[in-house]
Write an enzyme that holds these catalytic residues in place. Structure first.
Site, PDB file in Angstrom:
ATOM      1  N   CYS A   1       1.278  -1.380  -0.026  1.00 11.92           N
ATOM      2  CA  CYS A   1      -0.122  -0.161  -0.070  1.00 11.92           C
ATOM      3  C   CYS A   1       0.467   1.372   0.046  1.00 11.92           C
ATOM      4  CB  CYS A   1      -0.352  -0.302   1.691  1.00 11.92           C
ATOM      5  SG  CYS A   1      -2.596   1.710   1.309  1.00 11.92           S
TER       6      CYS A   1
ATOM      7  N   CYS B   1      -0.322   4.009   2.213  1.00 11.94           N
ATOM      8  CA  CYS B   1      -0.263   3.577   3.725  1.00 11.94           C
ATOM      9  C   CYS B   1       1.135   3.744   4.035  1.00 11.94           C
ATOM     10  CB  CYS B   1      -0.084   2.114   3.811  1.00 11.94           C
ATOM     11  SG  CYS B   1      -1.932   1.702   3.412  1.00 11.94           S
ATOM     12  N   ASP B   2       2.195   3.437   2.963  1.00 13.20           N
ATOM     13  CA  ASP B   2       3.384   3.479   3.522  1.00 13.20           C
ATOM     14  C   ASP B   2       4.753   4.448   2.871  1.00 13.20           C
ATOM     15  OD1 ASP B   2       2.952   1.715   5.367  1.00 13.20           O
ATOM     16  OD2 ASP B   2       3.326   0.261   4.349  1.00 13.20           O
TER      17      ASP B   2
END
Length: 304
Positions: A131, A134-135
């Site tokens: 993701c 997300c990261d």
């Protein structure tokens, strides 16, 4: 006892919940994680009608949720572990709870597929991610590689260029599978480079990811590429393991559906990415959710 239980809270499930609740059904949605599914982890959605400048995935999905709840959808954060579809009252079980309904809508979506190479599991959360939204921020001014060649891979790779100093996209074929508009945009991005005809053989490092070993599928040549992170976008696996032996599935595990999104079990419908279909997008999931809810309403009405 509910009229309908929707399993899964992505675009398809939330739309089914909205349409069902608005039609006056007593409808419950069960979602094991956050509402919105894969769409909620997409930084920007550019092809959903009505948003010419695009819209953030989390923002769009929270709007879906708010609208469904306003019309009376019941929502519970629960993971379904077991189902029984072979009695007039269909039931689903979570950890310590049981729910029953006259009809079921399966909208459990899918999850990212793994590369299944040495080092992938060991470095999950320490440089291996599925993701970018997300990261991505963890890789500011670092170098990362992206595995994949479809729409998601290119979209996520371009998103990563906001943070990383260099992004290398690795794809096993000699040409990408992504839409041409995405390819054109990617080619113009100075931070994004391509390594075609190549696969990741191993992911290596000490405390975190430091390099990947690559193999050219045409020449057999091996190469080491230094990197601080590996983002994997090589497809998805349908979330249907809990359905084994209940509804008919394809060889890949997707739910087979017929007219009005009916599954092989009467009163059980499927919507969104979890079913066997040609195109998996937010827009098609929304259409599925609406149709499944109306099909469930008709089914319940015919029960008398």
């Amino acid at each position: 006892m509910h009229d309908v239980i929707v399993i899964g809270g992505g675009p398809a499930g939330l739309t089914a919940g909205l349409y069902g609740a608005r039609a006056g059904l007593k409808i419950l949605l069960l979602e094991r994680a956050m509402p919105g599914g894969q769409a909620a982890m997409t930084e920007k959605i550019e092809n959903y009608p009505g948003y010419p400048q695009g819209i953030g995935g989390p923002e769009l999905m929270m709007s879906f949720m708010e609208q469904a709840l306003r019309f009376g959808l019941e929502y519970q954060s629960e993971e379904v572990k077991k189902v029984n579809f072979y009695s007039p009252e269909k039931s689903v079980e979570t950890d310590g709870k049981s729910f029953s309904a006259k009809a079921i809508i399966l909208a459990t979506g899918s999850r990212p597929k793994f590369l299944n190479v040495p080092g992938e599991k060991e470095f999950q959360g320490r440089g291996v991610s599925y993701c970018a939204t997300c990261d991505g921020a963890f890789f500011r001014e670092k170098k990362v590689v992206v595995a994949g060649g479809g729409d998601s891979a290119l979209e996520e790779a371009m998103f990563l260029t906001k943070y990383a100093r260099e992004v290398v996209l690795i794809h096993r074929r000699d040409q990408l599978r992504a839409a041409k508009v995405l390819q054109d945009r990617a080619q113009r991005n100075d931070k994004l480079h391509f390594m075609l005809d190549s696969v990741i053989e191993t992911i290596e490092g000490t405390q975190g990811v430091e390099k990947v070993r690559l193999r050219n599928v045409k020449t057999g040549e091996n190469k080491v590429e230094a990197t601080d992170g590996v983002f994997v976008f090589v497809g998805h696996i349908p979330n249907t393991s809990f359905l084994a032996g209940t509804v008919e599935l394809t060889e890949d595990g997707y739910i087979r559906t017929g007219n009005q999104l009916k599954t092989s079990v009467s009163g059980v419908f499927a919507a969104g990415d979890v079913r066997d279909k040609f195109l998996r997008q937010v827009s098609t999931a929304v259409g599925d959710g609406a149709e499944a809810a109306m099909a469930a309403e008709r089914y319940i009405a015919e029960l008398g």
